[in-house]
Design a protein around this motif. Sequence first.
Motif, PDB file in Angstrom:
ATOM      1  N   UNK A 115      33.836  34.365  39.352  1.00  0.00           N
ATOM      2  CA  UNK A 115      33.932  33.491  38.186  1.00  0.00           C
ATOM      3  C   UNK A 115      32.798  33.813  37.230  1.00  0.00           C
ATOM      4  N   UNK A 116      33.061  33.630  35.939  1.00  0.00           N
ATOM      5  CA  UNK A 116      32.059  33.930  34.923  1.00  0.00           C
ATOM      6  C   UNK A 116      32.244  33.061  33.707  1.00  0.00           C
ATOM      7  N   UNK A 117      31.171  32.865  32.975  1.00  0.00           N
ATOM      8  CA  UNK A 117      31.225  32.013  31.795  1.00  0.00           C
ATOM      9  C   UNK A 117      31.899  32.657  30.607  1.00  0.00           C
ATOM     10  N   UNK A 118      32.188  33.949  30.682  1.00  0.00           N
ATOM     11  CA  UNK A 118      32.828  34.670  29.581  1.00  0.00           C
ATOM     12  C   UNK A 118      33.412  35.965  30.137  1.00  0.00           C
ATOM     13  N   UNK A 119      34.152  36.653  29.294  1.00  0.00           N
ATOM     14  CA  UNK A 119      34.664  37.973  29.684  1.00  0.00           C
ATOM     15  C   UNK A 119      33.499  38.898  30.022  1.00  0.00           C
ATOM     16  N   UNK A 120      32.449  38.862  29.197  1.00  0.00           N
ATOM     17  CA  UNK A 120      31.306  39.739  29.423  1.00  0.00           C
ATOM     18  C   UNK A 120      30.652  39.456  30.776  1.00  0.00           C
ATOM     19  N   UNK A 121      30.583  38.180  31.154  1.00  0.00           N
ATOM     20  CA  UNK A 121      30.007  37.828  32.454  1.00  0.00           C
ATOM     21  C   UNK A 121      30.862  38.383  33.594  1.00  0.00           C
ATOM     22  N   UNK A 122      32.177  38.325  33.440  1.00  0.00           N
ATOM     23  CA  UNK A 122      33.061  38.895  34.457  1.00  0.00           C
ATOM     24  C   UNK A 122      32.905  40.413  34.530  1.00  0.00           C
ATOM     25  N   UNK A 123      32.682  41.050  33.374  1.00  0.00           N
ATOM     26  CA  UNK A 123      32.458  42.494  33.375  1.00  0.00           C
ATOM     27  C   UNK A 123      31.189  42.834  34.145  1.00  0.00           C
ATOM     28  N   UNK A 124      30.156  41.991  34.028  1.00  0.00           N
ATOM     29  CA  UNK A 124      28.933  42.228  34.802  1.00  0.00           C
ATOM     30  C   UNK A 124      29.179  41.992  36.285  1.00  0.00           C
ATOM     31  N   UNK A 125      29.961  40.957  36.612  1.00  0.00           N
ATOM     32  CA  UNK A 125      30.272  40.671  38.010  1.00  0.00           C
ATOM     33  C   UNK A 125      31.037  41.823  38.646  1.00  0.00           C
ATOM     34  N   UNK A 126      31.933  42.445  37.880  1.00  0.00           N
ATOM     35  CA  UNK A 126      32.691  43.573  38.425  1.00  0.00           C
ATOM     36  C   UNK A 126      31.760  44.737  38.756  1.00  0.00           C
ATOM     37  N   UNK A 127      30.671  44.916  37.969  1.00  0.00           N
ATOM     38  CA  UNK A 127      29.689  45.957  38.302  1.00  0.00           C
ATOM     39  C   UNK A 127      28.997  45.636  39.620  1.00  0.00           C
ATOM     40  N   UNK A 128      28.690  44.360  39.847  1.00  0.00           N
ATOM     41  CA  UNK A 128      28.083  43.948  41.118  1.00  0.00           C
ATOM     42  C   UNK A 128      29.027  44.228  42.281  1.00  0.00           C
ATOM     43  N   UNK A 129      30.305  43.904  42.119  1.00  0.00           N
ATOM     44  CA  UNK A 129      31.283  44.161  43.184  1.00  0.00           C
ATOM     45  C   UNK A 129      31.386  45.648  43.495  1.00  0.00           C
ATOM     46  N   UNK A 130      31.425  46.466  42.464  1.00  0.00           N
ATOM     47  CA  UNK A 130      31.496  47.911  42.685  1.00  0.00           C
ATOM     48  C   UNK A 130      30.293  48.396  43.471  1.00  0.00           C
ATOM     49  N   UNK A 131      29.110  47.896  43.124  1.00  0.00           N
ATOM     50  CA  UNK A 131      27.903  48.322  43.818  1.00  0.00           C
ATOM     51  C   UNK A 131      27.885  47.845  45.272  1.00  0.00           C
ATOM     52  N   UNK A 132      28.498  46.690  45.553  1.00  0.00           N
ATOM     53  CA  UNK A 132      28.500  46.125  46.905  1.00  0.00           C
ATOM     54  C   UNK A 132      29.567  46.743  47.811  1.00  0.00           C
ATOM     55  N   UNK A 133      30.596  47.310  47.240  1.00  0.00           N
ATOM     56  CA  UNK A 133      31.710  47.814  48.037  1.00  0.00           C
ATOM     57  C   UNK A 133      31.308  49.054  48.839  1.00  0.00           C
ATOM     58  N   UNK A 134      31.943  49.227  50.000  1.00  0.00           N
ATOM     59  CA  UNK A 134      31.740  50.448  50.763  1.00  0.00           C
ATOM     60  C   UNK A 134      32.938  50.662  51.696  1.00  0.00           C
ATOM     61  N   UNK A 135      33.071  51.858  52.186  1.00  0.00           N
ATOM     62  CA  UNK A 135      34.191  52.194  53.064  1.00  0.00           C
ATOM     63  C   UNK A 135      33.676  52.696  54.405  1.00  0.00           C
ATOM     64  N   UNK A 136      34.523  52.475  55.416  1.00  0.00           N
ATOM     65  CA  UNK A 136      34.195  52.941  56.756  1.00  0.00           C
ATOM     66  C   UNK A 136      35.493  52.965  57.557  1.00  0.00           C
ATOM     67  N   UNK A 137      35.709  54.057  58.291  1.00  0.00           N
ATOM     68  CA  UNK A 137      36.916  54.174  59.118  1.00  0.00           C
ATOM     69  C   UNK A 137      38.189  53.902  58.318  1.00  0.00           C
ATOM     70  N   UNK A 138      38.205  54.419  57.098  1.00  0.00           N
ATOM     71  CA  UNK A 138      39.370  54.271  56.235  1.00  0.00           C
ATOM     72  C   UNK A 138      39.693  52.815  55.910  1.00  0.00           C
TER      73      UNK A 138
END
Length: 512
Positions: A115-138
Amino acid sequence: MRQIVLLLISVILLTACDDTNKIRNLTVAPAVVPIPKDAVVSEKVVVLSGKSTIYSENEKVLPLLTLFKTELKKLTGFELEITNSRQRAAITFATDGQLADDEYHIEIDDQVRVSGGSYQALAMARATLLQMSFTQNNELYFPVATIKDRPSAKYRGLLIDLARSWHSVATIKKLIDLASFYKSNYVQLHFTDYQSYTLPSDKYPNLSTPDRHYTFEELDELEAYAQLRGITIIPEIDIPGHSSSIVNAYPEIFALKDKKENPWIINMGKEEVYAALEDIIAEVARVFKATPYFHIGGDEAIFNKTMDDPDVQAYMEAHQLGDDVHELYRHFLVRMNEIVKRQGKQMCVWEGFRREGEIPIPKDIIVYEFETNRYLPNHLVADGYTVVNTSWKPLYVVNKKKWEPKTIYGWNMWRWENWFPKAPSFTPIQVEESPLVIGAQMCAWEQADEVEFPSLRKRLPALNERIWNTEQVAPYDEFINKLEQVDAKLSLITDDTEQDSLLFDYNFEKED
């Protein structure tokens, strides 16, 4: 009736079988830059699969979902689909009017809720999600966590000099990607200078330097590209100084009488000049609709022979400006402010005018303080001006005169420094914390297209960390360890897979 019942049972079973989100025990230490202000991470992860989906009920957010989907695939290889069903979505994005415009929250358990207070805030949150994501064992993982985050600084900028060294549209897009990934919100494009005028113009087509200018279509493309990623482009036309490309294109309008003696400044004593500038600024403002700001430069004007011009003499007499060229310059800034405001924008200038002067410079402009040679930052704040910190040291990235991330990390938003011994801030000037200092900007000058991205990729996040978190300062070793992890992901998102060939700039030169 029996067929309907069987159909309902099938739907229920399919829904139950589509339980693609699983919680597992797994201790992770996600690296996020800038470091979130409030983050609680458990020793668990949620596991997603290729069947997991993304959802938002807000139609205006759907383009961001498509971007996130594309970037996540580049990063992890997983291509999640966008769904129109909240119930079956693994990741949801929603705007929340209870949050500040620049604030975002992420809740991760068996779902990922953003959740975000604006579109721009959601765009920043998506950067955080990308940085947090990782893969293992497919499998695709996100750590189970609760994050509540927002920046300390309202303004987090990056300037790119397009006038001195041509940059391709592809490179500018890559720099916008960099800025967005590390949660900048403004990219200033320095379109004009002595060397070239890189903007298009319908009314004054000769302004555009041959083979070194962008088309309106390309500018529209850049505006859309930036807006999608939560970045606002600030256009800059540098006047009255740094203007020989303008003067040489239309000397009959912009030149002083003694053009050979001073081809670097536009003639501030002709009504025709002000009318032309209004037309030019209007053309550019119509492209960059989203920005609240328009930068007119305003620095380092060379006044040689200006007072000898007959148009200037008549103009100064008519406007009762006396015989001081600096009063004409101040008058010019006042008139430009009115022109910019008529386009619905707020005017920005470099530190170029002095504290002393008869004609008052309006307080509704924003001053980008860099040299500290004309108006000290503590005086600007004391006098009520809104200020962006563009301290020459360590925020300038200029060929070999640039500073390593550790030096940038040791700076703070209310500190100005200069490497030049005669500058007042050669001994650093530390200003008391004030809301009038709204943020800071890294300024990349004169650099070639091919070195711009590698020069900035570790310097910009060091700056952004310090203006995202002005009070919480992690040890540098902790920060740089996180940055190394996140930087590897940036390479995948920007398709910069030949990273090793760009490491020449990571061996940061000795500082002068």
